[in-house]
Design an enzyme around this catalytic site. Structure first.
Site, PDB file in Angstrom:
ATOM      1  N   ASP A   6       0.856  -1.179   0.000  1.00  0.00           N
ATOM      2  CA  ASP A   6       0.000   0.000   0.000  1.00  0.00           C
ATOM      3  C   ASP A   6       0.896   1.234   0.000  1.00  0.00           C
ATOM      4  OD1 ASP A   6      -1.990   1.828   0.285  1.00  0.00           O
ATOM      5  OD2 ASP A   6      -2.831   0.993   2.114  1.00  0.00           O
ATOM      6  N   ASP A  62      -8.560  -6.696   0.746  1.00  0.00           N
ATOM      7  CA  ASP A  62      -7.750  -6.898   1.948  1.00  0.00           C
ATOM      8  C   ASP A  62      -8.437  -6.247   3.130  1.00  0.00           C
ATOM      9  OD1 ASP A  62      -6.219  -4.247   3.054  1.00  0.00           O
ATOM     10  OD2 ASP A  62      -6.716  -4.046   0.940  1.00  0.00           O
TER      11      ASP A  62
END
Length: 375
Positions: A90, A267
């Site tokens: 990320d 996620d």
């Protein structure tokens, strides 16, 4: 890179395979969150046994601790962590922008204060990409602005425009990446909960033709009906040939909704976070093991589950461990919840393959939502 194996006839659900540097990933795929390159209370070999091929790590947190220079010394995040499967990293945008009073957004980048020691730092799209290049991430996420639910149109429009500008800059950095590095870049659509901004953002991102597309800025506190509305709308704007990723969704009903609308990757920290507090995922809803009713319960958490917890230990014993704050309790509960998510995804894949995903989703959600263990 991404191949669609089968499309569901009654929804946008599909089976696919994503080719990544550290191996193939079958989609739909639930990605556990290992923020600092490790899952809380789960060893790598446990994750491998469970069938994890893709883990999320966070650039913001790794930048602050242990630091980019440490990981660079090892040659890659994989070498540093001894994880030989895939990493999606990320960008850290969500973490930076959640600092609220400790960051300043500019068109060039974002200035922010560390949550650890208060030191000041500056992220740009280029610097965030460079960090992930050093990590040799298998999937790289562009820096974006994840805006809050309920902001006004003008602010949402500004953040959408900045995100698009940052996506262009990230793509340029990606096109000039080091020789031999073949991680895949996912650019992120934004637009808050305004459909015209979503359309504008998605069209601009699609023009850049990145290998993958993420839908950002949903599941941020909005009502479920609003989540579903924007999920369906934004997903419909993205060509089916692109792998689609929605960040931060990890409850069974949200995931099955996402699969229904054609999302391939998702996620969330939720399964392991709730495990640490004694909440276990089951087909009958969430079982809260701290309740007194489980003190003398000799049954496994779930009878048809093959995880370590359910094949060896009782509810009563797990309750004792969690109430006593024993590390083993957290380890067992965390493994169970991740195993449960992987098992759910496998059931969803099988349903798509057999042509009855819509029926599977409806039956599953009716049982889960009305489960005996829900509060």
């Amino acid at each position: 890179m991404f191949s669609i194996i089968k499309n569901d006839k009654n929804s946008n659900a599909r089976l696919g395979v994503l080719e990544l540097p550290h191996g193939k990933v079958e989609t739909p795929c639930f990605m556990p969150v290992g923020t600092l390159g490790a899952m809380k209370a789960l060893k790598h070999d446990v994750l491998e046994k469970l069938g994890c091929d893709l883990m999320l790590a966070n650039t913001y947190h790794l930048y602050l601790r242990p630091g980019i220079d440490v990981i660079k010394k090892y040659g890659s995040l994989h070498n540093f962590t001894a994880w030989d499967k895939n990493f999606l990293t990320d960008s850290g945008g969500f973490q930076v922008f959640s600092l609220a009073n400790f960051r300043k957004i500019e068109t060039e980048g974002v200035d922010f204060k560390s949550h650890i020691d208060g030191s000041r730092h500056y992220f740009t799209p280029e610097s965030v990409f460079k960090m992930q290049e050093i990590f040799e991430s298998d999937i790289i996420m562009a820096l974006d602005i994840c805006s809050s639910y309920g902001i006004d149109y003008s602010e949402a429009s500004l953040y959408t425009n900045i995100t698009t500008s940052w996506a262009r800059r990230t793509l340029r950095a990606y096109e000039n990446r080091k020789e031999g590095y073949d991680g895949l870049l996912f650019l992120i659509t934004q637009g808050n909960f305004f459909k015209d901004l979503r359309k504008r953002s998605t069209e601009a991102i699609l023009e850049l033709d990145s290998p993958g597309i993420a839908i950002g800025g949903i599941s941020v506190g909005e009502p479920r009906d609003k989540y579903l509305e924007i999920l369906e709308y934004n997903s419909s704007l993205i060509p089916k040939v692109k792998p689609k990723y929605v960040m931060g969704i990890g409850t069974p009903h949200y995931i099955l909704d996402a699969i229904y609308y054609g999302i391939d990757i998702f996620d969330c920290v939720n399964p392991t976070r709730i495990a640490r507090h004694g909440s276990l995922l089951t087909d009958n809803g969430i079982l809260r093991i701290k309740r007194a009713e489980f003190n003398f319960d000799t049954c496994p958490v779930e009878r048809d589950c093959s995880c370590t917890l359910c094949t060896r230990y009782s509810r009563g014993y797990l309750r004792h461990l969690i109430k006593s704050e024993e590390t083993l309790g957290v380890m067992l509960a965390s493994e169970h919840n991740i195993h449960y998510m992987f098992r759910l995804i496998k059931k969803a894949r099988n349903a798509i393959m057999n042509g009855d995903f819509t029926k599977f989703r409806k039956l599953y959600l009716s049982k889960y939502d009305e489960g005996n263990f829900d509060e």
